[in-house]
Scaffold this active site. Structure first.
Site, PDB file in Angstrom:
ATOM      1  N   ASN A 173       0.879  -1.169   0.000  1.00 40.04           N
ATOM      2  CA  ASN A 173       0.000   0.000   0.000  1.00 40.04           C
ATOM      3  C   ASN A 173       0.914   1.216   0.000  1.00 40.04           C
ATOM      4  O   ASN A 173       1.422   1.621   1.046  1.00 40.04           O
ATOM      5  CB  ASN A 173      -0.910  -0.017   1.225  1.00 40.04           C
ATOM      6  CG  ASN A 173      -1.935   1.113   1.221  1.00 40.04           C
ATOM      7  OD1 ASN A 173      -1.860   2.045   0.412  1.00 40.04           O
ATOM      8  ND2 ASN A 173      -2.889   1.047   2.115  1.00 40.04           N
ATOM      9  N   ASP A 216      -9.925   0.333  -4.998  1.00 37.71           N
ATOM     10  CA  ASP A 216     -10.866   0.773  -3.980  1.00 37.71           C
ATOM     11  C   ASP A 216     -12.237   1.114  -4.553  1.00 37.71           C
ATOM     12  O   ASP A 216     -13.214   1.206  -3.813  1.00 37.71           O
ATOM     13  CB  ASP A 216     -10.307   1.994  -3.244  1.00 37.71           C
ATOM     14  CG  ASP A 216      -9.641   1.619  -1.934  1.00 37.71           C
ATOM     15  OD1 ASP A 216      -9.875   0.503  -1.440  1.00 37.71           O
ATOM     16  OD2 ASP A 216      -8.889   2.440  -1.397  1.00 37.71           O
ATOM     17  N   HIS A 250     -16.565   3.209   7.583  1.00 40.47           N
ATOM     18  CA  HIS A 250     -15.099   3.164   7.547  1.00 40.47           C
ATOM     19  C   HIS A 250     -14.619   4.533   7.990  1.00 40.47           C
ATOM     20  O   HIS A 250     -14.596   5.494   7.213  1.00 40.47           O
ATOM     21  CB  HIS A 250     -14.615   2.849   6.127  1.00 40.47           C
ATOM     22  CG  HIS A 250     -13.116   2.842   5.994  1.00 40.47           C
ATOM     23  ND1 HIS A 250     -12.380   1.678   5.892  1.00 40.47           N
ATOM     24  CD2 HIS A 250     -12.213   3.850   5.946  1.00 40.47           C
ATOM     25  CE1 HIS A 250     -11.098   1.974   5.795  1.00 40.47           C
ATOM     26  NE2 HIS A 250     -10.974   3.294   5.831  1.00 40.47           N
TER      27      HIS A 250
END
Length: 370
Positions: free
Chosen positions: A8, A144, A202
């Protein structure tokens, strides 16, 4: 041991996890922080072994990845990477599932960089570094946006003229890897709830909500970019578009100045003038800190109700990510504002986007081998 390397890549950090390619057990996890300055590698080995904490000689993305690869090469178990997975924030309308990276794919992803200026260029820098440094190992891009790709026209359309909409000005949604993981955990651990109407929150330095109907994303609060929806650590969230034209015309700000203000000087940081860190704000006695947290909780609750409209009701609310998992007082503040919705289940489920990426990689590699 055959391993999967999950990366990431951000502007100043490279987070990584190493998984056993067959069992998906985590064998190493860590981070290179301070890229561009005093880069430092930290790592730990869940199955045992000494942890690592060292300054790096090189401070760029290539140097960060070289340090991670050196860690893998030096390990006694003789780890052999069979694939490298990369989190890519924006997949646009074309990428609806993880893909093997080719030069053509890279070109398409580079064209999407203006839609995620704080993320996409650095995600792609990680892919480029891996391509140079890990010869013969396939790179896999995980998006995403992909989890939201099945949204209906009602959810992804802006009220704009058709010419703009045909040129890609639409809603995409983000944090999809996190939401997909939560959907998987709900199906495994709370099957009755998973079959119903669930909003997932989230909540981290980046924050959004997702409406799940039987585990499928039907709506989300982020839009064309990762700037929309909830206020975040340093991002403003939903904003009157006229405020942007006012900043340019009346305040004399150029596009770069506006972008910097909205992405890096807004949200909890902008509201409090103190910090974008929730724990710092919770510990502060400054009334601006209390206001920023109250504002955040209020907006989360408002937009949970918005997601409930898309679901036609609410059976459950799941909190995840750094704030969602760790800030109990903020969860309580959100839930208190939602009592009017009646009874619903509230859960905390840890985020694990890296494992979701490893699951995707394992499936893709099996398809390649068959």
């Amino acid at each position: 041991m055959r391993v999967l390397l999950v990366l990431n890549s951000g502007s100043s950090s490279l987070k990584f996890q190493v998984f056993d390619a067959d069992t998906l057990a985590v064998v190493a996890t860590g981070k290179v922080a301070g890229i561009g300055g005093a880069a430092r590698l930290t790592a730990r080995f869940p199955a045992g072994g000494a942890s690592v904490d060292e300054l790096l000689a090189r401070h760029d993305h290539d140097g960060a990845l070289q340090a991670v690869l050196g860690l893998i090469d030096a390990h006694d178990d003789g780890w052999t990477p069979v694939a490298t997975m990369h989190r890519v924030v924006h997949g646009g309308p074309a990428f609806r599932a993880p893909v093997f990276v080719t030069p053509e794919v890279m070109a398409q992803l580079q064209a999407l960089a203006p839609l995620a200026p704080l993320h996409q260029p650095f995600n792609l820098a990680g892919i480029a570094a891996a391509d140079r440094l890990i010869a013969g190992v396939p790179d896999i891009a995980c998006f995403d946006t992909a989890f939201h790709a099945g949204h209906g026209e009602l959810q992804h359309t802006f009220a704009l003229e058709v010419g703009l909409r045909e040129r890609g000005v639409r809603r995409y949604g983000f944090h999809g890897l996190s939401y997909e993981w939560i959907a998987c955990r709900l199906a495994a651990e709370h099957p009755a709830l998973a079959a119903g109407r669930v909003v997932v929150a989230h909540l981290g330095n980046g924050a959004s909500l997702c409406a799940l109907q039987a585990g499928i994303s039907v709506d989300t609060t982020m839009g064309m970019t990762a700037l929309d929806g909830l206020p975040m650590g340093t991002r403003c969230g939903a904003l009157d578009a006229g405020a942007v034209t006012y900043m340019i015309r009346a305040l004399g700000m150029d596009v770069d100045e506006v972008e910097h203000a909205l992405y890096e000087r807004s949200g909890l940081q902008g509201l409090s003038g103190i910090s974008n860190d929730v724990q710092t704000l919770l510990a502060s006695e400054d009334p601006r800190a209390a206001f920023a947290l109250t504002y955040f909780a209020h907006k989360v609750a408002q937009q949970v109700a918005q997601m409930a409209v898309s679901l036609g009701g609410l059976d459950g609310l799941v909190f995840t990510a750094g704030i969602g998992e760790n800030a109990g007082s903020l969860r309580d503040a959100v839930l208190g504002r939602l009592e009017f919705l009646g009874s619903f289940e509230a859960l905390v489920i840890p985020a694990n986007e890296e494992r979701m990426m490893a699951v995707h990689a394992q499936r893709l590699l099996q398809t390649l081998a068959s």
